[in-house]
Design a protein around this motif. Sequence first.
Motif, PDB file in Angstrom:
ATOM      1  N   ASP A  99      -5.346  16.123  20.985  1.00 56.25           N
ATOM      2  CA  ASP A  99      -6.752  16.234  20.288  1.00 56.25           C
ATOM      3  C   ASP A  99      -6.502  15.490  18.743  1.00 56.25           C
ATOM      4  OD1 ASP A  99      -9.316  17.080  19.501  1.00 56.25           O
ATOM      5  OD2 ASP A  99      -8.718  19.049  18.987  1.00 56.25           O
ATOM      6  N   VAL A 100      -7.512  14.431  18.809  1.00 54.61           N
ATOM      7  CA  VAL A 100      -7.473  13.489  17.806  1.00 54.61           C
ATOM      8  C   VAL A 100      -8.839  13.990  16.822  1.00 54.61           C
ATOM      9  CG1 VAL A 100      -7.114  11.377  16.441  1.00 54.61           C
ATOM     10  CG2 VAL A 100      -5.826  12.042  18.446  1.00 54.61           C
ATOM     11  N   GLN A 101      -8.705  14.537  15.667  1.00 59.20           N
ATOM     12  CA  GLN A 101      -9.973  14.866  14.998  1.00 59.20           C
ATOM     13  C   GLN A 101     -10.212  13.999  13.896  1.00 59.20           C
ATOM     14  OE1 GLN A 101      -9.796  19.077  14.132  1.00 59.20           O
ATOM     15  NE2 GLN A 101      -9.593  19.642  16.187  1.00 59.20           N
ATOM     16  N   ILE A 102     -11.466  13.596  13.687  1.00 59.24           N
ATOM     17  CA  ILE A 102     -11.761  12.632  12.315  1.00 59.24           C
ATOM     18  C   ILE A 102     -12.211  13.726  11.420  1.00 59.24           C
ATOM     19  CG2 ILE A 102     -13.373  11.198  11.343  1.00 59.24           C
ATOM     20  CD1 ILE A 102     -11.291   9.892  13.225  1.00 59.24           C
ATOM     21  N   VAL A 103     -11.516  13.792  10.270  1.00 56.67           N
ATOM     22  CA  VAL A 103     -11.774  14.808   8.987  1.00 56.67           C
ATOM     23  C   VAL A 103     -12.111  13.790   8.030  1.00 56.67           C
ATOM     24  CG1 VAL A 103     -10.559  16.735   9.967  1.00 56.67           C
ATOM     25  CG2 VAL A 103      -9.516  15.229   8.332  1.00 56.67           C
ATOM     26  N   TRP A 104     -12.784  14.370   6.885  1.00 58.14           N
ATOM     27  CA  TRP A 104     -13.305  13.704   5.777  1.00 58.14           C
ATOM     28  C   TRP A 104     -12.931  14.038   4.363  1.00 58.14           C
ATOM     29  CZ3 TRP A 104     -14.401   9.126   7.261  1.00 58.14           C
ATOM     30  CH2 TRP A 104     -15.154   9.277   8.658  1.00 58.14           C
ATOM     31  N   GLU A 105     -11.943  15.505   4.317  1.00 56.25           N
ATOM     32  CA  GLU A 105     -11.525  16.000   3.293  1.00 56.25           C
ATOM     33  C   GLU A 105     -10.117  16.001   3.310  1.00 56.25           C
ATOM     34  OE1 GLU A 105     -12.786  16.895   0.403  1.00 56.25           O
ATOM     35  OE2 GLU A 105     -14.870  16.263   1.228  1.00 56.25           O
ATOM     36  N   PRO A 106      -9.128  15.701   2.555  1.00 61.05           N
ATOM     37  CA  PRO A 106      -9.555  14.935   1.349  1.00 61.05           C
ATOM     38  C   PRO A 106     -10.172  13.506   1.738  1.00 61.05           C
ATOM     39  CG  PRO A 106      -7.349  14.853   1.111  1.00 61.05           C
ATOM     40  CD  PRO A 106      -7.679  15.573   2.626  1.00 61.05           C
ATOM     41  N   GLN A 107     -10.992  13.007   0.809  1.00 63.50           N
ATOM     42  CA  GLN A 107     -11.559  11.385   1.028  1.00 63.50           C
ATOM     43  C   GLN A 107     -10.442  10.513   0.843  1.00 63.50           C
ATOM     44  OE1 GLN A 107     -14.958  10.450  -1.464  1.00 63.50           O
ATOM     45  NE2 GLN A 107     -15.126   8.607  -0.549  1.00 63.50           N
ATOM     46  N   TRP A 108     -10.440   9.657   1.850  1.00 70.82           N
ATOM     47  CA  TRP A 108      -9.306   8.462   1.762  1.00 70.82           C
ATOM     48  C   TRP A 108      -9.328   7.731   0.541  1.00 70.82           C
ATOM     49  CZ3 TRP A 108      -8.954   3.164   1.503  1.00 70.82           C
ATOM     50  CH2 TRP A 108      -7.734   2.764   1.911  1.00 70.82           C
ATOM     51  N   HIS A 109      -8.155   7.397   0.142  1.00 69.01           N
ATOM     52  CA  HIS A 109      -8.220   6.631  -1.155  1.00 69.01           C
ATOM     53  C   HIS A 109      -6.954   5.533  -0.969  1.00 69.01           C
ATOM     54  CE1 HIS A 109      -7.189   5.397  -5.272  1.00 69.01           C
ATOM     55  NE2 HIS A 109      -8.770   5.375  -5.381  1.00 69.01           N
ATOM     56  N   HIS A 110      -7.097   4.376  -1.706  1.00 69.81           N
ATOM     57  CA  HIS A 110      -6.020   3.337  -1.243  1.00 69.81           C
ATOM     58  C   HIS A 110      -4.656   3.718  -1.750  1.00 69.81           C
ATOM     59  CE1 HIS A 110      -5.982   1.991  -5.520  1.00 69.81           C
ATOM     60  NE2 HIS A 110      -7.384   2.211  -5.584  1.00 69.81           N
ATOM     61  N   SER A 111      -4.574   4.626  -2.492  1.00 68.68           N
ATOM     62  CA  SER A 111      -3.227   5.298  -3.002  1.00 68.68           C
ATOM     63  C   SER A 111      -2.615   6.105  -2.060  1.00 68.68           C
ATOM     64  CB  SER A 111      -3.537   6.337  -4.446  1.00 68.68           C
ATOM     65  OG  SER A 111      -4.142   7.464  -3.820  1.00 68.68           O
ATOM     66  N   MET A 112      -3.375   6.237  -0.905  1.00 70.34           N
ATOM     67  CA  MET A 112      -2.618   7.081   0.342  1.00 70.34           C
ATOM     68  C   MET A 112      -1.661   6.056   1.133  1.00 70.34           C
ATOM     69  SD  MET A 112      -5.588   9.507   1.297  1.00 70.34           S
ATOM     70  CE  MET A 112      -6.121  10.717   0.381  1.00 70.34           C
ATOM     71  N   ILE A 113      -2.039   5.003   0.905  1.00 67.74           N
ATOM     72  CA  ILE A 113      -0.995   3.720   1.609  1.00 67.74           C
ATOM     73  C   ILE A 113       0.243   3.996   1.329  1.00 67.74           C
ATOM     74  CG2 ILE A 113      -0.978   1.294   2.298  1.00 67.74           C
ATOM     75  CD1 ILE A 113      -4.181   0.918   1.184  1.00 67.74           C
ATOM     76  N   THR A 114       0.972   3.656   2.492  1.00 65.58           N
ATOM     77  CA  THR A 114       2.447   3.975   2.076  1.00 65.58           C
ATOM     78  C   THR A 114       3.115   2.519   1.334  1.00 65.58           C
ATOM     79  OG1 THR A 114       3.068   3.047   4.238  1.00 65.58           O
ATOM     80  CG2 THR A 114       2.816   5.424   4.138  1.00 65.58           C
ATOM     81  N   GLU A 115       4.408   2.629   1.044  1.00 65.08           N
ATOM     82  CA  GLU A 115       4.796   1.624   0.500  1.00 65.08           C
ATOM     83  C   GLU A 115       4.932   0.392   1.428  1.00 65.08           C
ATOM     84  OE1 GLU A 115       9.304   0.279  -1.275  1.00 65.08           O
ATOM     85  OE2 GLU A 115       8.715   2.369  -1.594  1.00 65.08           O
ATOM     86  N   LYS A 116       5.266   0.660   2.887  1.00 66.65           N
ATOM     87  CA  LYS A 116       5.385  -0.456   3.818  1.00 66.65           C
ATOM     88  C   LYS A 116       3.681  -1.086   3.983  1.00 66.65           C
ATOM     89  CE  LYS A 116       6.719  -1.080   8.443  1.00 66.65           C
ATOM     90  NZ  LYS A 116       6.951  -0.575   9.786  1.00 66.65           N
ATOM     91  N   GLY A 117       2.966  -0.265   4.014  1.00 67.80           N
ATOM     92  CA  GLY A 117       1.540  -0.626   4.297  1.00 67.80           C
ATOM     93  C   GLY A 117       1.115  -1.436   3.162  1.00 67.80           C
ATOM     94  N   ARG A 118       1.406  -1.122   1.896  1.00 69.20           N
ATOM     95  CA  ARG A 118       1.364  -1.850   0.538  1.00 69.20           C
ATOM     96  C   ARG A 118       1.874  -3.390   0.666  1.00 69.20           C
ATOM     97  NH1 ARG A 118      -1.292   0.637  -3.108  1.00 69.20           N
ATOM     98  NH2 ARG A 118      -0.739  -0.636  -4.803  1.00 69.20           N
ATOM     99  N   GLN A 119       3.078  -3.276   1.137  1.00 70.64           N
ATOM    100  CA  GLN A 119       3.604  -4.612   1.241  1.00 70.64           C
ATOM    101  C   GLN A 119       3.076  -5.393   2.160  1.00 70.64           C
ATOM    102  OE1 GLN A 119       7.858  -3.443   2.397  1.00 70.64           O
ATOM    103  NE2 GLN A 119       8.330  -3.159   0.336  1.00 70.64           N
ATOM    104  N   ILE A 120       2.665  -4.998   3.318  1.00 71.88           N
ATOM    105  CA  ILE A 120       2.020  -5.763   4.447  1.00 71.88           C
ATOM    106  C   ILE A 120       0.554  -6.228   3.856  1.00 71.88           C
ATOM    107  CG2 ILE A 120       0.654  -5.500   6.705  1.00 71.88           C
ATOM    108  CD1 ILE A 120       2.880  -3.594   7.553  1.00 71.88           C
ATOM    109  N   LEU A 121      -0.096  -5.618   3.182  1.00 76.37           N
ATOM    110  CA  LEU A 121      -1.329  -5.869   2.470  1.00 76.37           C
ATOM    111  C   LEU A 121      -1.341  -6.986   1.316  1.00 76.37           C
ATOM    112  CD1 LEU A 121      -3.339  -2.594   2.961  1.00 76.37           C
ATOM    113  CD2 LEU A 121      -3.434  -4.692   4.146  1.00 76.37           C
ATOM    114  N   GLY A 122      -0.169  -6.725   0.791  1.00 74.51           N
ATOM    115  CA  GLY A 122      -0.006  -7.832  -0.316  1.00 74.51           C
ATOM    116  C   GLY A 122      -0.244  -7.123  -1.766  1.00 74.51           C
ATOM    117  N   LEU A 123       0.020  -5.489  -1.914  1.00 75.95           N
ATOM    118  CA  LEU A 123      -0.638  -4.960  -2.814  1.00 75.95           C
ATOM    119  C   LEU A 123       0.449  -4.691  -3.998  1.00 75.95           C
ATOM    120  CD1 LEU A 123      -3.017  -2.287  -1.210  1.00 75.95           C
ATOM    121  CD2 LEU A 123      -3.677  -4.440  -2.316  1.00 75.95           C
ATOM    122  N   ASP A 124       1.588  -4.832  -3.441  1.00 70.00           N
ATOM    123  CA  ASP A 124       2.797  -4.632  -4.533  1.00 70.00           C
ATOM    124  C   ASP A 124       3.249  -6.022  -5.137  1.00 70.00           C
ATOM    125  OD1 ASP A 124       2.860  -1.966  -4.315  1.00 70.00           O
ATOM    126  OD2 ASP A 124       4.329  -1.800  -2.597  1.00 70.00           O
TER     127      ASP A 124
END
Length: 180
Positions: free
Chosen positions: A155-180
């Motif tokens: 069961d995969v549920q979509i929830v809205w709390e807490p609201q997503w923020h770019h600070s939730m991206i992991t270190e690996k994700g930040r590297q892929i996106l070029g944010l670090d």
Amino acid sequence: MQPVTSVELKRACDAVQIPAGNPVTLPAGTAVDITQTLGGSYTVHAPGGLFRIAAKDADALGLEAPTATDRKPADDEVTEAQVWDALRTCYDPEIPVNIVDLGLVYDLRLERRPDGGSNVLVKMTLTAPGCGMGGVIAGDAQQKLLGLPGVRDADVQIVWEPQWHHSMITEKGRQILGLD
């Protein structure tokens, strides 16, 4: 970033319009640019915008569909690590980072069943509340979880709390996106 490949659709195929989530049929002969091939699906740019094409329609793009691995018997025990690994194969079709490293998965519960196997409950969010792809992404995650040995229900549920923020991206994700 992946290189963009331009192809012409070999046959008509079902697609989902991004970000609205509307189902459409792209006609044979449509010129498309394949912009992402992550997680077993394809993101293409075609007249009218971006579209997600499922793995089952890879042949319409002139590609071979990814082969599914044989599923083990349902009485095998799935581990939490296997569940997280399966979720790491699910991607937002507009972002080349999996839903775990994007920080979209808020909660994961693995419940052992007395009759064998496990149920998996995932609570996840999206990067934007108006994204029409939520059901598609959640459905992709659910199907991949159901493909794990020993998973009887997911069961995969979509929830809205807490609201997503770019600070939730992991270190690996930040590297892929070029944010670090």
